[in-house]
Design a protein around this motif. Structure first.
Motif, PDB file in Angstrom:
ATOM      1  N   ILE A  19       0.854  -1.181   0.000  1.00  3.97           N
ATOM      2  CA  ILE A  19       0.000   0.000   0.000  1.00  3.97           C
ATOM      3  C   ILE A  19       0.891   1.232   0.000  1.00  3.97           C
ATOM      4  N   ALA A  20       0.527   2.197  -0.842  1.00 11.54           N
ATOM      5  CA  ALA A  20       1.282   3.444  -0.903  1.00 11.54           C
ATOM      6  C   ALA A  20       0.312   4.612  -0.970  1.00 11.54           C
ATOM      7  N   CYS A  21       0.679   5.690  -0.348  1.00 12.27           N
ATOM      8  CA  CYS A  21      -0.114   6.911  -0.395  1.00 12.27           C
ATOM      9  C   CYS A  21       0.848   8.045  -0.744  1.00 12.27           C
ATOM     10  N   TYR A  22       0.553   8.750  -1.817  1.00 12.09           N
ATOM     11  CA  TYR A  22       1.439   9.817  -2.283  1.00 12.09           C
ATOM     12  C   TYR A  22       0.757  11.162  -2.125  1.00 12.09           C
ATOM     13  N   PRO A  23       1.524  12.188  -1.751  1.00  7.26           N
ATOM     14  CA  PRO A  23       0.945  13.485  -1.438  1.00  7.26           C
ATOM     15  C   PRO A  23       0.576  14.338  -2.653  1.00  7.26           C
ATOM     16  N   GLY A  24       0.862  13.882  -3.859  1.00 11.79           N
ATOM     17  CA  GLY A  24       0.581  14.695  -5.050  1.00 11.79           C
ATOM     18  C   GLY A  24       1.784  15.553  -5.396  1.00 11.79           C
ATOM     19  N   GLY A  25       1.579  16.520  -6.248  1.00 14.46           N
ATOM     20  CA  GLY A  25       2.663  17.415  -6.628  1.00 14.46           C
ATOM     21  C   GLY A  25       3.793  16.721  -7.362  1.00 14.46           C
ATOM     22  N   GLY A  26       3.479  15.656  -8.129  1.00 14.20           N
ATOM     23  CA  GLY A  26       4.517  14.951  -8.877  1.00 14.20           C
ATOM     24  C   GLY A  26       5.086  13.738  -8.172  1.00 14.20           C
ATOM     25  N   ALA A  27       4.650  13.473  -6.927  1.00 11.69           N
ATOM     26  CA  ALA A  27       5.126  12.277  -6.219  1.00 11.69           C
ATOM     27  C   ALA A  27       4.638  11.040  -6.968  1.00 11.69           C
ATOM     28  N   ARG A  28       5.454   9.980  -6.980  1.00 12.47           N
ATOM     29  CA  ARG A  28       5.081   8.790  -7.742  1.00 12.47           C
ATOM     30  C   ARG A  28       5.925   7.600  -7.315  1.00 12.47           C
ATOM     31  N   TYR A  29       5.487   6.428  -7.733  1.00 19.37           N
ATOM     32  CA  TYR A  29       6.258   5.212  -7.568  1.00 19.37           C
ATOM     33  C   TYR A  29       7.199   5.146  -8.754  1.00 19.37           C
ATOM     34  N   ILE A  30       8.459   4.806  -8.517  1.00 19.66           N
ATOM     35  CA  ILE A  30       9.434   4.811  -9.604  1.00 19.66           C
ATOM     36  C   ILE A  30       9.151   3.680 -10.603  1.00 19.66           C
ATOM     37  N   LYS A  31       9.588   3.842 -11.828  1.00 19.73           N
ATOM     38  CA  LYS A  31       9.416   2.827 -12.861  1.00 19.73           C
ATOM     39  C   LYS A  31      10.119   1.546 -12.411  1.00 19.73           C
ATOM     40  N   HIS A  32       9.413   0.417 -12.550  1.00 20.94           N
ATOM     41  CA  HIS A  32       9.960  -0.868 -12.114  1.00 20.94           C
ATOM     42  C   HIS A  32       9.293  -1.999 -12.880  1.00 20.94           C
ATOM     43  N   VAL A  33       9.811  -3.195 -12.724  1.00 20.08           N
ATOM     44  CA  VAL A  33       9.264  -4.400 -13.341  1.00 20.08           C
ATOM     45  C   VAL A  33       8.669  -5.253 -12.225  1.00 20.08           C
ATOM     46  N   ASP A  34       7.414  -5.666 -12.387  1.00 18.35           N
ATOM     47  CA  ASP A  34       6.787  -6.509 -11.367  1.00 18.35           C
ATOM     48  C   ASP A  34       7.263  -7.956 -11.436  1.00 18.35           C
ATOM     49  N   ASN A  35       7.500  -8.475 -12.621  1.00 22.15           N
ATOM     50  CA  ASN A  35       7.948  -9.860 -12.749  1.00 22.15           C
ATOM     51  C   ASN A  35       8.778  -9.983 -14.017  1.00 22.15           C
ATOM     52  N   ASP A  36      10.080 -10.062 -13.831  1.00 20.27           N
ATOM     53  CA  ASP A  36      10.956 -10.224 -14.998  1.00 20.27           C
ATOM     54  C   ASP A  36      11.332 -11.683 -15.217  1.00 20.27           C
ATOM     55  N   GLY A  37      10.822 -12.585 -14.361  1.00 18.60           N
ATOM     56  CA  GLY A  37      11.109 -14.006 -14.500  1.00 18.60           C
ATOM     57  C   GLY A  37      12.475 -14.416 -13.989  1.00 18.60           C
ATOM     58  N   LYS A  38      13.265 -13.478 -13.505  1.00 18.20           N
ATOM     59  CA  LYS A  38      14.626 -13.777 -13.056  1.00 18.20           C
ATOM     60  C   LYS A  38      14.749 -13.860 -11.541  1.00 18.20           C
ATOM     61  N   HIS A  39      14.016 -13.045 -10.828  1.00 17.57           N
ATOM     62  CA  HIS A  39      14.142 -12.991  -9.377  1.00 17.57           C
ATOM     63  C   HIS A  39      13.170 -13.967  -8.720  1.00 17.57           C
ATOM     64  N   GLU A  40      13.690 -14.760  -7.796  1.00 16.48           N
ATOM     65  CA  GLU A  40      12.907 -15.831  -7.175  1.00 16.48           C
ATOM     66  C   GLU A  40      11.596 -15.334  -6.571  1.00 16.48           C
ATOM     67  N   LEU A  41      11.612 -14.210  -5.884  1.00 16.67           N
ATOM     68  CA  LEU A  41      10.403 -13.710  -5.236  1.00 16.67           C
ATOM     69  C   LEU A  41       9.370 -13.216  -6.235  1.00 16.67           C
ATOM     70  N   CYS A  42       9.793 -12.851  -7.426  1.00 24.07           N
ATOM     71  CA  CYS A  42       8.871 -12.329  -8.433  1.00 24.07           C
ATOM     72  C   CYS A  42       8.368 -13.402  -9.384  1.00 24.07           C
ATOM     73  N   ARG A  43       9.085 -14.497  -9.511  1.00 21.00           N
ATOM     74  CA  ARG A  43       8.750 -15.528 -10.492  1.00 21.00           C
ATOM     75  C   ARG A  43       7.340 -16.079 -10.348  1.00 21.00           C
ATOM     76  N   THR A  44       6.833 -16.110  -9.132  1.00 15.59           N
ATOM     77  CA  THR A  44       5.502 -16.670  -8.916  1.00 15.59           C
ATOM     78  C   THR A  44       4.395 -15.630  -9.097  1.00 15.59           C
ATOM     79  N   ARG A  45       4.753 -14.375  -9.273  1.00 17.49           N
ATOM     80  CA  ARG A  45       3.735 -13.332  -9.444  1.00 17.49           C
ATOM     81  C   ARG A  45       3.070 -13.491 -10.798  1.00 17.49           C
ATOM     82  N   VAL A  46       1.751 -13.657 -10.771  1.00 15.83           N
ATOM     83  CA  VAL A  46       0.975 -13.853 -11.985  1.00 15.83           C
ATOM     84  C   VAL A  46       0.101 -12.634 -12.267  1.00 15.83           C
ATOM     85  N   LEU A  47      -0.389 -12.009 -11.221  1.00 12.16           N
ATOM     86  CA  LEU A  47      -1.357 -10.937 -11.359  1.00 12.16           C
ATOM     87  C   LEU A  47      -0.959  -9.764 -10.482  1.00 12.16           C
TER      88      LEU A  47
END
Length: 84
Positions: A19-47
């Motif tokens: 859960i994230a709450c951003y104050p506005g004014g350009g605040a954001r979550y940085i660009k990222h990959v949810d599942n690249d198939g390489k990292h063990e913790l992400c490999r099982t992420r389907v949705l």
């Protein structure tokens, strides 16, 4: 429906929510990959699901989901606005 998206048949349990709450004014979550198939913790992420709780959101407010090309992470493929 599994016929349309058979991969969703692999969803068998819930995981911890982030859960994230951003104050506005350009605040954001940085660009990222949810599942690249390489990292063990992400490999099982389907949705991945996003929920915006801003009922007064309007275009121009920011917060859209930006989808980038897997081959070129500088090339934006789509910008998805929240549904009202």
């Amino acid at each position: 429906e599994r016929k349309l998206v058979p991969e969703l048949g692999r969803v068998t349990s819930r995981s911890k929510a982030m859960i994230a709450c951003y104050p506005g004014g350009g605040a954001r979550y940085i660009k990222h990959v949810d599942n690249d198939g390489k990292h063990e913790l992400c490999r099982t992420r389907v949705l991945t699901a996003l929920m915006y709780l801003n009922d007064s959101w309007e275009p121009g407010d920011g917060g859209e989901l930006a989808i980038f090309s897997g081959e070129d992470d500088t090339k934006q493929k789509a910008l998805v606005e929240p549904l009202n």
